[in-house]
Scaffold this active site. Structure first.
Site, mmCIF file in Angstrom:
data_model
loop_
_atom_site.group_PDB
_atom_site.id
_atom_site.type_symbol
_atom_site.label_atom_id
_atom_site.label_comp_id
_atom_site.label_asym_id
_atom_site.label_seq_id
_atom_site.Cartn_x
_atom_site.Cartn_y
_atom_site.Cartn_z
ATOM 1 N N LYS A 34 46.620 3.728 -7.856
ATOM 2 C CA LYS A 34 45.527 2.756 -6.719
ATOM 3 C C LYS A 34 45.059 2.638 -8.070
ATOM 4 O O LYS A 34 44.422 2.740 -8.863
ATOM 5 C CB LYS A 34 45.348 3.811 -5.113
ATOM 6 N N TYR A 254 13.767 -3.418 -19.899
ATOM 7 C CA TYR A 254 13.081 -3.330 -19.027
ATOM 8 C C TYR A 254 11.952 -2.837 -18.316
ATOM 9 O O TYR A 254 12.196 -1.673 -18.438
ATOM 10 C CB TYR A 254 14.315 -3.179 -18.227
HETATM 11 C C1 LIG Z 1 43.498 8.959 -4.517
HETATM 12 C C2 LIG Z 1 43.935 9.877 -3.851
HETATM 13 C C3 LIG Z 1 44.271 10.777 -4.611
HETATM 14 C C4 LIG Z 1 44.567 11.213 -6.292
HETATM 15 O O1 LIG Z 1 43.249 11.784 -6.033
HETATM 16 P P1 LIG Z 1 42.509 12.019 -7.425
HETATM 17 O O2 LIG Z 1 41.288 13.216 -6.702
HETATM 18 O O3 LIG Z 1 42.508 11.291 -7.997
HETATM 19 O O4 LIG Z 1 43.951 13.464 -8.224
HETATM 20 C C5 LIG Z 1 45.659 11.282 -3.557
HETATM 21 N N1 LIG Z 1 45.651 11.251 -2.140
HETATM 22 C C6 LIG Z 1 45.546 10.443 -1.481
HETATM 23 C C7 LIG Z 1 45.827 10.459 -0.734
HETATM 24 C C8 LIG Z 1 44.494 9.421 -2.113
HETATM 25 O O5 LIG Z 1 43.898 8.566 -1.323
#
Ligand SMILES: *Cc1c(COP(=O)(O)O)cnc(C)c1O
Length: 366
Positions: A34, A254
């Protein structure tokens, strides 16, 4: 041309994925890609993993459709399911699998007439208190969905709030609620994110869902023998574009947050918050110059940042600067370490790298 690039090592990605599989030999691991594969480029990562992973997971149908448009044909799970009932038509056409976390999604499935039944991951809220049915409701929903012709296969899915810490009462609470429910329903499970894949065999199910570990970040509070084998996938790399000598007491950048404690040599690097580098980086945040550890000195600007290279006399215009990842001499700067100096986590740094830093792919299927 501006020297900033995000180098993506697809061999390291495959190595990390295989490590996730070896941690949980009885589970199938869905590769979570994702958010554009946590900033690494979802399609390129999917192509690199396609022959190894039995399925991919994304957050929403837009991400899944982009993978299909790019030629990815293996199953893709929508971790938050559909956002509107009319998405079920596209789910059907493209053969997506869906999480179901709310009653309206159940109702949509009950009313749907897909050409082929849809695999469903029923999401239970075992303690995260974000998405999912209460544990007490879950059995009823499970029975309901089991009887629906539009549902192909059912899995019980849940998410852990704190699998990253070792001595963990809350994890155990979530786990025992889920075990009781799984026994009652005789349900196949999908529970483990990266930290649970790495550290909690008790949570390994029919499926696991490793995400951030695939990209080489260690999600555990305390590293172990397995996490030390993770390899960084993204190297955010740039170069020195200018150098100057400062007298003791002269400030940099800055508001002059940093000033020279002694005669100092300061390198200006082509990378800033306009590229996604975190502006919260403190003085002392590590970077690698020619593979040697140096420290950020002064506030990060939009297009540049400044580094104290007093201890690296050979630093010159054009010298390699690694913001995180692997330097040419093999030295590694973990993104997790940079994140601690920015009061954040690797997830925000990796997903935050903007398109202005072009991705450049290496390794097989690059
Ligand atoms: C993003 C996500 C994962 C993966 O989590 P990580 O901590 O990156 O391994 C697993 N399950 C769900 C439902 C998620 O949204």
């Amino acid at each position: 041309m501006r020297p900033l690039v995000a180098d993506i090592d697809l061999d390291a990605l495959r190595h990390n994925y295989q490590l996730a599989c070896r941690c949980a030999p009885k589970s199938r691991s869905v590769a979570v890609i994702k958010a554009d594969a946590y900033g690494h480029g979802a399609l390129a990562c999917a192509k690199a993993l396609e022959e190894h992973a039995p399925a991919f997971a994304v957050a929403c149908i837009e991400e899944a459709l982009a993978l299909r448009a790019g030629g990815i044909t293996i199953p893709i799970v929508l971790l938050e399911g559909i956002f509107r009932a009319d998405e079920l038509a596209l789910v059907d056409v493209h053969g997506f699998w869906i999480a179901v976390h709310s009653q309206w999604q159940v109702d949509a499935l009950l009313a749907a007439k897909p050409r082929q039944p849809i695999p469903v991951w029923l999401k239970v809220d075992s303690g995260m208190h974000r998405l999912g049915f209460a544990v007490e409701e879950a059995a009823g929903i499970w029975q309901q969905l089991s009887a629906v012709p539009s549902v192909a296969s059912l899995h019980l899915m849940s998410h852990f709030a704190s699998a990253d810490t070792q001595d963990n009462g809350y994890f155990n609470q979530q786990m025992s609620r889920l075990q009781a429910l799984a026994r009652q329903l005789d349900a196949p499970l999908c529970l483990a994110n990266s930290p649970a894949t790495l550290a909690w065999p008790v949570a390994h199910g029919d499926w696991n869902r490793p995400g951030v570990m695939l990209y080489g970040s260690d999600p555990l509070e305390v590293a172990n023998d397995i996490t030390r084998q993770l390899q960084p996938v993204m190297t955010l790399r740039s170069e020195i574009i200018a150098l100057r000598e400062l007298e003791e007491g002269e400030p940099v950048g800055y508001s002059g947050r940093w000033s020279a404690p002694r005669r100092s040599r300061i390198a200006v690097v082509a990378c800033g918050y306009g590229d996604g580098y975190d502006r919260h980086a403190r003085d002392g945040t590590p970077v690698l110059v020619n593979g040697q550890r140096c420290a950020i000195a002064g506030k990060v600007s939009m297009d540049m940042l400044t580094v104290d290279v007093t201890e690296v006399p050979e630093a010159a215009i054009g010298s390699e600067v690694v913001l995180w990842g692997s330097a040419s001499n093999g030295e590694v700067l973990p993104v997790d370490e940079v994140a601690r100096y920015c009061d954040t986590i690797s997830y925000t740094l990796l997903t935050g790298v903007l398109p202005r830093a072009p991705r450049r792919y290496h390794g097989r299927s690059a």
